[in-house]
Write a protein that holds these residues in place. Structure first.
Motif, PDB file in Angstrom:
ATOM      1  N   SER A  46      41.857  47.793  44.947  1.00 21.89           N
ATOM      2  CA  SER A  46      43.618  47.924  45.024  1.00 21.89           C
ATOM      3  C   SER A  46      44.057  48.943  44.590  1.00 21.89           C
ATOM      4  CB  SER A  46      43.939  46.553  43.984  1.00 21.89           C
ATOM      5  OG  SER A  46      43.724  46.885  42.610  1.00 21.89           O
ATOM      6  N   GLN A  47      43.587  49.939  43.647  1.00 22.04           N
ATOM      7  CA  GLN A  47      44.019  50.989  43.253  1.00 22.04           C
ATOM      8  C   GLN A  47      43.903  52.010  44.359  1.00 22.04           C
ATOM      9  OE1 GLN A  47      41.625  51.174  39.756  1.00 22.04           O
ATOM     10  NE2 GLN A  47      43.186  51.413  38.698  1.00 22.04           N
ATOM     11  N   ILE A  48      42.633  52.167  44.918  1.00 22.14           N
ATOM     12  CA  ILE A  48      42.746  53.101  46.042  1.00 22.14           C
ATOM     13  C   ILE A  48      43.312  52.625  47.082  1.00 22.14           C
ATOM     14  CG2 ILE A  48      40.873  53.810  47.785  1.00 22.14           C
ATOM     15  CD1 ILE A  48      38.601  52.882  45.979  1.00 22.14           C
ATOM     16  N   LYS A  49      43.659  51.316  47.554  1.00 19.61           N
ATOM     17  CA  LYS A  49      44.622  50.924  48.567  1.00 19.61           C
ATOM     18  C   LYS A  49      45.891  51.379  48.321  1.00 19.61           C
ATOM     19  CE  LYS A  49      46.119  48.187  51.685  1.00 19.61           C
ATOM     20  NZ  LYS A  49      45.986  48.106  53.151  1.00 19.61           N
ATOM     21  N   ARG A  50      46.474  51.270  46.987  1.00 16.79           N
ATOM     22  CA  ARG A  50      47.725  51.609  46.672  1.00 16.79           C
ATOM     23  C   ARG A  50      48.226  53.088  46.874  1.00 16.79           C
ATOM     24  NH1 ARG A  50      47.633  50.433  41.374  1.00 16.79           N
ATOM     25  NH2 ARG A  50      47.215  48.277  41.956  1.00 16.79           N
ATOM     26  N   GLU A  51      47.105  53.966  46.454  1.00 16.04           N
ATOM     27  CA  GLU A  51      47.153  55.442  46.494  1.00 16.04           C
ATOM     28  C   GLU A  51      47.167  55.845  47.937  1.00 16.04           C
ATOM     29  OE1 GLU A  51      45.404  58.192  44.082  1.00 16.04           O
ATOM     30  OE2 GLU A  51      45.649  57.010  42.381  1.00 16.04           O
ATOM     31  N   LEU A  52      46.641  55.212  48.966  1.00 16.67           N
ATOM     32  CA  LEU A  52      46.426  55.445  50.232  1.00 16.67           C
ATOM     33  C   LEU A  52      47.366  54.533  51.357  1.00 16.67           C
ATOM     34  CD1 LEU A  52      42.838  55.987  50.457  1.00 16.67           C
ATOM     35  CD2 LEU A  52      44.400  57.874  50.375  1.00 16.67           C
TER      36      LEU A  52
ATOM     37  N   ILE B 184      29.855  45.870  40.504  1.00 11.14           N
ATOM     38  CA  ILE B 184      30.363  44.579  40.158  1.00 11.14           C
ATOM     39  C   ILE B 184      30.220  43.927  38.767  1.00 11.14           C
ATOM     40  CG2 ILE B 184      30.524  42.268  41.176  1.00 11.14           C
ATOM     41  CD1 ILE B 184      29.059  43.464  43.900  1.00 11.14           C
ATOM     42  N   TYR B 185      31.342  43.589  38.188  1.00  8.13           N
ATOM     43  CA  TYR B 185      31.211  43.160  36.759  1.00  8.13           C
ATOM     44  C   TYR B 185      31.423  41.645  36.845  1.00  8.13           C
ATOM     45  CZ  TYR B 185      32.005  47.909  35.674  1.00  8.13           C
ATOM     46  OH  TYR B 185      32.065  49.367  35.624  1.00  8.13           O
ATOM     47  N   PRO B 186      30.323  40.924  35.997  1.00  2.00           N
ATOM     48  CA  PRO B 186      30.375  39.756  35.997  1.00  2.00           C
ATOM     49  C   PRO B 186      31.436  38.978  35.125  1.00  2.00           C
ATOM     50  CG  PRO B 186      28.593  40.390  34.747  1.00  2.00           C
ATOM     51  CD  PRO B 186      29.232  41.729  35.320  1.00  2.00           C
ATOM     52  N   GLU B 187      32.528  39.132  35.664  1.00  2.00           N
ATOM     53  CA  GLU B 187      33.700  38.591  34.835  1.00  2.00           C
ATOM     54  C   GLU B 187      34.297  37.510  35.652  1.00  2.00           C
ATOM     55  OE1 GLU B 187      36.108  42.126  34.259  1.00  2.00           O
ATOM     56  OE2 GLU B 187      34.501  42.731  32.708  1.00  2.00           O
ATOM     57  N   VAL B 188      35.259  36.643  35.058  1.00  2.00           N
ATOM     58  CA  VAL B 188      36.199  35.967  35.742  1.00  2.00           C
ATOM     59  C   VAL B 188      37.620  36.477  35.777  1.00  2.00           C
ATOM     60  CG1 VAL B 188      36.956  33.597  35.989  1.00  2.00           C
ATOM     61  CG2 VAL B 188      34.447  33.976  35.361  1.00  2.00           C
ATOM     62  N   PRO B 189      38.609  36.937  36.680  1.00  2.00           N
ATOM     63  CA  PRO B 189      37.972  37.013  37.916  1.00  2.00           C
ATOM     64  C   PRO B 189      36.919  38.225  38.116  1.00  2.00           C
ATOM     65  CG  PRO B 189      40.014  37.924  37.872  1.00  2.00           C
ATOM     66  CD  PRO B 189      39.628  37.225  36.308  1.00  2.00           C
ATOM     67  N   VAL B 190      36.031  38.312  39.199  1.00  2.00           N
ATOM     68  CA  VAL B 190      35.260  39.328  39.346  1.00  2.00           C
ATOM     69  C   VAL B 190      35.910  40.727  39.372  1.00  2.00           C
ATOM     70  CG1 VAL B 190      33.411  40.169  40.835  1.00  2.00           C
ATOM     71  CG2 VAL B 190      33.420  37.878  40.406  1.00  2.00           C
ATOM     72  N   ARG B 191      35.436  41.812  38.563  1.00  2.00           N
ATOM     73  CA  ARG B 191      36.082  42.967  38.708  1.00  2.00           C
ATOM     74  C   ARG B 191      34.948  44.102  39.578  1.00  2.00           C
ATOM     75  NH1 ARG B 191      35.839  47.585  34.618  1.00  2.00           N
ATOM     76  NH2 ARG B 191      34.861  45.786  33.416  1.00  2.00           N
ATOM     77  N   VAL B 192      35.545  44.716  40.441  1.00  2.00           N
ATOM     78  CA  VAL B 192      34.622  45.489  41.506  1.00  2.00           C
ATOM     79  C   VAL B 192      35.430  46.899  41.295  1.00  2.00           C
ATOM     80  CG1 VAL B 192      33.878  46.253  43.511  1.00  2.00           C
ATOM     81  CG2 VAL B 192      34.119  43.787  42.995  1.00  2.00           C
ATOM     82  N   GLU B 193      34.523  47.904  40.929  1.00  4.03           N
ATOM     83  CA  GLU B 193      34.851  49.527  40.910  1.00  4.03           C
ATOM     84  C   GLU B 193      33.834  50.306  41.609  1.00  4.03           C
ATOM     85  OE1 GLU B 193      37.048  49.200  36.359  1.00  4.03           O
ATOM     86  OE2 GLU B 193      35.138  50.544  36.810  1.00  4.03           O
ATOM     87  N   TYR B 194      34.682  51.196  42.114  1.00  2.00           N
ATOM     88  CA  TYR B 194      33.905  52.075  42.858  1.00  2.00           C
ATOM     89  C   TYR B 194      33.832  53.470  42.194  1.00  2.00           C
ATOM     90  CZ  TYR B 194      34.504  48.855  46.545  1.00  2.00           C
ATOM     91  OH  TYR B 194      34.662  47.717  47.106  1.00  2.00           O
ATOM     92  N   SER B 195      32.973  54.449  42.228  1.00  2.00           N
ATOM     93  CA  SER B 195      32.910  55.568  41.677  1.00  2.00           C
ATOM     94  C   SER B 195      31.965  56.423  42.417  1.00  2.00           C
ATOM     95  CB  SER B 195      32.358  55.502  40.190  1.00  2.00           C
ATOM     96  OG  SER B 195      31.124  54.879  40.070  1.00  2.00           O
TER      97      SER B 195
END
Length: 153
Positions: free
Chosen positions: A75-81, A108-119
């Protein structure tokens, strides 16, 4: 299969040896060496393949933001572009290709809700350094042309 991989590795090592010679010569010696090299099919040396890793409108822009921020959520990448017109489909497809080509890591972080980050990966960093050199080359010649044009005014 092993024989095929060994043959590809031999060709790669041979290419690296020739490229290293070419990179470490002056202009006169470069042309002499290059004249002796057999013509190769398009893409043989790898430059086209390296450029294809960030082809298209969005991969460069995505990587630039990941380098600046180190890690970002979709969502952060999407917001910036978004203001530049990226669609969900293009962002998703570009991230999948960058991940497939090992330029981006998807965590992919095993949290609720699932958190996904790109690096970015180290492979992306080394490729980016080359593109910075290319940008420096372009800007150097653009500067020369602009200064020359100023003397004509």
């Amino acid at each position: 299969m092993v024989e095929n991989l060994l043959e590809q590795l031999k060709v790669c090592n041979d290419n690296l040896a020739v490229l290293e010679k070419l990179l470490n010569t002056d202009e006169t010696e470069f042309f002499e060496l290059y004249h002796e090299i057999q013509l190769a099919p398009v893409g043989f040396w790898g430059a086209e393949k390296a450029l294809a890793l960030i082809d298209g409108k969005w991969k460069h822009a995505i990587l630039m933001r990941l380098f600046r921020n180190k890690s970002m959520r979709y969502s952060q990448i999407k917001r910036e572009l978004e203001e530049y017109g990226i669609t969900d489909y293009m962002l998703s497809a570009s991230l999948k290709e960058l991940t497939r080509d090992k330029l981006v890591i998807k965590t992919i972080y095993p949290e609720v809700p699932v958190r996904v980050e790109y690096s970015v990966t180290h492979k992306a960093f080394t490729l980016w350094k080359i593109f910075l050199e290319l940008s420096y080359w372009y800007n150097s010649y653009q500067k020369e042309e602009l200064e020359l044009n100023l003397t004509k005014v």
